[in-house]
Design a protein around this motif. Structure first.
Motif, PDB file in Angstrom:
ATOM      1  N   ILE A  41       0.834  -1.207   0.000  1.00 20.92           N
ATOM      2  CA  ILE A  41       0.000   0.000   0.000  1.00 20.92           C
ATOM      3  C   ILE A  41       0.867   1.255   0.000  1.00 20.92           C
ATOM      4  CG2 ILE A  41      -1.596   1.368   1.422  1.00 20.92           C
ATOM      5  CD1 ILE A  41      -2.890  -1.266   2.263  1.00 20.92           C
ATOM      6  N   ALA A  44       2.454   1.661  -3.391  1.00 21.55           N
ATOM      7  CA  ALA A  44       1.470   2.087  -4.387  1.00 21.55           C
ATOM      8  C   ALA A  44       1.143   3.568  -4.226  1.00 21.55           C
ATOM      9  CB  ALA A  44       0.207   1.242  -4.279  1.00 21.55           C
ATOM     10  N   LEU A  68      -7.327   1.433  -3.484  1.00 24.08           N
ATOM     11  CA  LEU A  68      -6.328   0.877  -2.563  1.00 24.08           C
ATOM     12  C   LEU A  68      -6.978   0.008  -1.485  1.00 24.08           C
ATOM     13  CD1 LEU A  68      -3.832   3.817  -2.068  1.00 24.08           C
ATOM     14  CD2 LEU A  68      -3.381   1.616  -3.133  1.00 24.08           C
TER      15      LEU A  68
END
Length: 96
Positions: A41, A44, A68
């Protein structure tokens, strides 16, 4: 009375008993799924911030967070199922 103790002390490093080396034959702990998912996460988000700053694409914050969260939830569920499947295939030692 003698000051000599016939049994070795289990807490000294020189001890040759198994009690002196707890977990010496244990395998190292497996990587936790949650740790990997949170790392993905963060990576990203960093990649999305870089892409947005370069002007390659315009991002809507709400859609990014929804995507997400869906991806993280799916990764946690899949990782948990794979971990449980792997754990079920291991031999049991008879200990709780």
């Amino acid at each position: 009375m003698s000051n000599v103790n016939p049994s070795p002390d289990p807490y000294t490093p020189e001890s040759t008993t198994a009690a002196g080396h707890p977990g010496a034959d244990a395998t190292p702990p497996a990587t936790r799924v949650g740790t990997v998912v949170w790392g993905l996460i963060v990576m990203a988000l960093a990649a999305l911030i870089v892409i947005a700053q370069l002007g390659v694409v315009t991002l809507n914050g709400t859609y990014v967070l929804i995507g997400l969260m869906i991806g993280a939830g799916a990764a946690l569920v899949i990782g948990g199922l794979l971990s449980a499947r792997k754990r079920d295939n291991e031999r049991t030692t008879g200990k709780s």
